[in-house]
Design an enzyme around this catalytic site. Structure first.
Site, PDB file in Angstrom:
ATOM      1  CD  GLU A  85     -13.312  77.293  89.424  1.00 53.25           C
ATOM      2  OE1 GLU A  85     -12.077  77.366  90.127  1.00 53.25           O
ATOM      3  OE2 GLU A  85     -14.124  77.789  90.132  1.00 53.25           O
ATOM      4  CB  CYS A 117      -8.692  78.498  92.452  1.00 51.08           C
ATOM      5  SG  CYS A 117     -10.093  79.265  92.043  1.00 51.08           S
ATOM      6  CB  THR A 207     -15.372  82.812 100.888  1.00 54.30           C
ATOM      7  OG1 THR A 207     -15.617  84.196 100.985  1.00 54.30           O
ATOM      8  CG2 THR A 207     -16.814  82.393 100.021  1.00 54.30           C
ATOM      9  CG  HIS A 240      -6.153  81.505  95.182  1.00 51.98           C
ATOM     10  ND1 HIS A 240      -5.976  81.492  93.703  1.00 51.98           N
ATOM     11  CD2 HIS A 240      -7.524  81.855  95.410  1.00 51.98           C
ATOM     12  CE1 HIS A 240      -7.414  81.821  93.559  1.00 51.98           C
ATOM     13  NE2 HIS A 240      -8.175  81.767  94.503  1.00 51.98           N
ATOM     14  CE  LYS A 245      -7.148  96.656  99.674  1.00 51.56           C
ATOM     15  NZ  LYS A 245      -8.222  97.412 100.282  1.00 51.56           N
ATOM     16  CG  ASN A 272      -9.674  84.810  91.240  1.00 53.63           C
ATOM     17  OD1 ASN A 272      -8.846  84.041  90.732  1.00 53.63           O
ATOM     18  ND2 ASN A 272     -10.717  84.478  91.956  1.00 53.63           N
ATOM     19  CB  SER A 302     -13.615  76.936  96.916  1.00 55.64           C
ATOM     20  OG  SER A 302     -13.471  78.452  97.100  1.00 55.64           O
TER      21      SER A 302
END
Ligand SMILES: [Zn+2]
Lengths: 351, 132
Positions: A85, A117, A207, A240, A245, A272, A302
């Site tokens: 992306e 992603c 999200t 992913h 967390k 990330n 996403s």
């Protein structure tokens, strides 16, 4: 229908992480965030691409490592799928640059894929079909991103740079074999970047639950149900990793134990890496995996969607591990940079 | 930096710039990078892939780079011994105090130029310190 008639496997894997690291403390200090804000993300530091690196250059180094482990010639590859992306060109494929540099051109398929992603993972899904059908002998799948984050946005703690690549082919001689795969997608506006916009936008509280957790859980549950497997059947699980967390929590929600997640969790050290996020974790699992182990891989993108794969490690893996640098090699080869160096390297200083 | 970033140059040089391909003289064996069409001895040449690991022989540091290169300043230009030949290339992933003559370096694929914000991007070989 998760199982093709002929099985497909992974013949080579490779990763790349740029050397520069910026610590969470430095980012927090710059914008006045408190420590608990980045600690809640489970992060330590993130990798930063140099001024002359982009998704194509990073993707090529990961691909060179994957091809080295596969032990094949460039011309044996019949498709290059590049998931990103952060394409250097909005129009003009990165896949052709990588194919050219590896001697894969000219008789090959090549395309850049976009699905936030999980674009590279779509390349993996498509490869399984192309190989199982007998149309192609090998494919090269590359996930690579120089993730953008608006300065001062909470994304700046996590958005980093890195790449992973895999050579896929028939199961015979492969280091790992796809036992099944399953995809779950819906139209969900959790995160996006409009054409021409330099930085992405996100739907704040939107999200998590309806996007990341919902899609990964549905994909993994669908796969397990189709294959008749349980979480305890897996030695490793990689999800992913938008932060340190979320993957731990989604693993717990699905019934995986901490030990199953440990080897594949790389975001706390490198950030990330978007298209490479779950895939660098998977590459690290392959660096350590033993023959006979079963691995669950679940990338997420996403927009939104997730793929779940069940992968079984074969005896062939041991002979391939030492043929290219490991993920840990790249994690260790690091140089600390300051926030101002970070701004300069990401080309936000000189305009 | 001036001539690397037009579409014809990017296209014509992609083989040697992407793969670190040099020329080797069939008569005297001399290896050159960038490749040449004819050797200085007059002999015919063939393409040869060069080793990707080498040793930094010497280097110079450009602190006041021109306008378009300012964000990569200071720029470190190195002379690298690849055994079969020596090449001149930029040294990356290192600050001036981390660079020293004799250090082991390895080839990396990077952007070597771009034609402004909208033009073509040129890619090629640079070198970074090797990490054991
Ligand atoms: Zn000669």
């Amino acid at each position: 229908m998760p199982k093709p008639e002929a099985l497909t496997g992974i013949h080579g894997w490779g990763a790349y992480v740029p050397r520069a690291r910026i610590s969470m403390v430095d980012i927090a200090r710059q914008w006045g965030w408190s420590d608990h804000q980045w600690k809640a993300l489970g992060m330590i530091e993130k990798a930063v691409a140099a001024y002359d690196e982009d998704a194509t250059t990073m993707g090529l180094e990961a691909a060179q490592n994957a091809v080295r482990r596969a032990g094949i010639k460039g011309e044996e590859v019949g498709a290059v799928f590049f998931g990103s992306e952060s394409k250097p060109y909005a129009v003009k494929p990165s896949a052709t640059i990588i194919a050219e540099a590896l001697g894969i051109t000219p008789v090959t398929m090549a395309s850049d894929l976009e699905f936030a992603c999980r674009a590279a993972s779509e390349g993996m899904r498509a490869s399984i079909g192309l190989i199982a059908s007998g149309m192609l002998k090998y494919t090269l799948v590359v996930g690579s991103d120089t993730a953008q984050a608006s300065p001062g946005d909470v994304l700046e703690f996590t958005a980093s740079s890195g790449a992973a690549a895999f050579v896929l082919g028939r199961a015979e001689g492969a280091a790992a074999v796809f036992e099944g795969s399953y995809t779950y997608v819906t139209d969900t506006p959790d995160f996006w970047r409009r054409e021409g916009a330099p930085y992405p936008s996100h739907g704040e509280g939107f999200t998590g639950e309806p996007a990341y957790f919902k899609h990964i859980m549905e994909a993994v549950k669908g796969l397990l149900s189709e294959l008749g497997l349980r979480p305890s059947d897996f030695s490793h699980a990689i999800f992913h990793q938008p932060n340190g967390k979320f993957p731990v929590r989604v693993g717990e929600m699905l019934g995986f134990r901490q030990e199953q997640l440990k080897v594949g969790l790389v975001t706390p050290q490198i950030g990330n890496t978007y298209n490479a996020s779950a895939l660098i974790g998977f590459a690290r699992v392959l660096d350590y995996a033993k023959p006979g182990e079963r691995v669950l891989l679940a990338p997420f993108g996403s927009g939104a969607g997730s793929d779940a794969y069940s992968i079984v490690i074969t005896d062939a893996i041991e002979g391939k591990k030492g043929l290219a640098p490991t993920v840990d090699h790249y994690i260790r080869a690091k140089r600390a940079i300051s926030y101002s160096q970070y701004v300069k390297m990401r080309r936000m200083l000189v305009k | 930096m001036m001539r690397v970033k037009t579409p014809p140059v990017v296209w014509r040089s992609r083989n040697h710039r992407y793969k670190l391909v040099g020329s080797k003289c069939k008569a005297c064996g001399e290896v050159r990078f960038p490749p040449v069409h004819f050797c200085s001895c007059g002999g015919e040449v063939e393409e040869v892939e060069l080793p990707r690991a080498g040793r930094l022989v010497s280097y110079s540091i450009v602190y006041a780079a021109d306008e378009e290169s300012r964000e990569r300043s200071p720029v470190i230009m190195g002379l690298i011994d690849l055994g079969v030949t020596r090449v001149v290339a930029e040294i990356v992933d290192a600050s001036p105090e981390e660079v020293h003559s004799g250090m082991q370096v390895e080839a990396v694929f990077r952007r070597i130029g771009e034609d402004g914000e909208t033009g073509v991007i040129a890619y090629g070989i640079k070198f970074r310190p090797a990490v054991g």
